[in-house]
Motif scaffolding. Structure first.
Motif, short mmCIF file in Angstrom:
data_model
loop_
_atom_site.label_atom_id
_atom_site.label_comp_id
_atom_site.label_asym_id
_atom_site.label_seq_id
_atom_site.Cartn_x
_atom_site.Cartn_y
_atom_site.Cartn_z
N UNK A 1 1.05 -1.02 0.06
CA UNK A 1 -0.25 -0.03 0.22
C UNK A 1 0.80 1.43 0.32
N UNK A 2 1.94 1.71 0.65
CA UNK A 2 2.79 2.26 1.18
C UNK A 2 3.74 2.54 -0.38
N UNK B 1 -2.15 6.93 -6.20
CA UNK B 1 -3.12 8.19 -5.88
C UNK B 1 -3.28 9.42 -5.34
N UNK B 2 -3.45 10.32 -5.80
CA UNK B 2 -3.46 12.03 -5.36
C UNK B 2 -4.80 11.79 -4.72
#
Length: 71
Positions: free
Chosen positions: A26-27, A33-34
């Protein structure tokens, strides 16, 4: 004759990963994805402005009969 549209199957996903592995994945994906820029708070819409939504009676009865989340 060669079929150029055929691609090899992807490698199977590792479904046995642990939480630390998931958090790492995820990191690494997060920068892709902003969040959209914040807009000012929206105001409630009066019910008289809502139109064009039709809910079948059976669906409305089904939802009405469902318990609230957490019951």
């Amino acid at each position: 004759m060669t079929n150029l549209g055929v691609h090899p199957a992807p490698a199977p996903a590792d479904l046995e990963g642990d939480l630390a592995s998931l958090r790492g994945d995820c990191a690494r994906m997060a920068p892709h994805w902003t969040a959209p820029p914040r807009r000012r708070a929206s105001r409630p819409v009066p019910p008289s402005h809502i139109h064009g939504v039709n809910v079948p009676a059976a669906s409305a009865r089904l939802l009405d009969a469902m318990s609230e989340y957490g019951d």
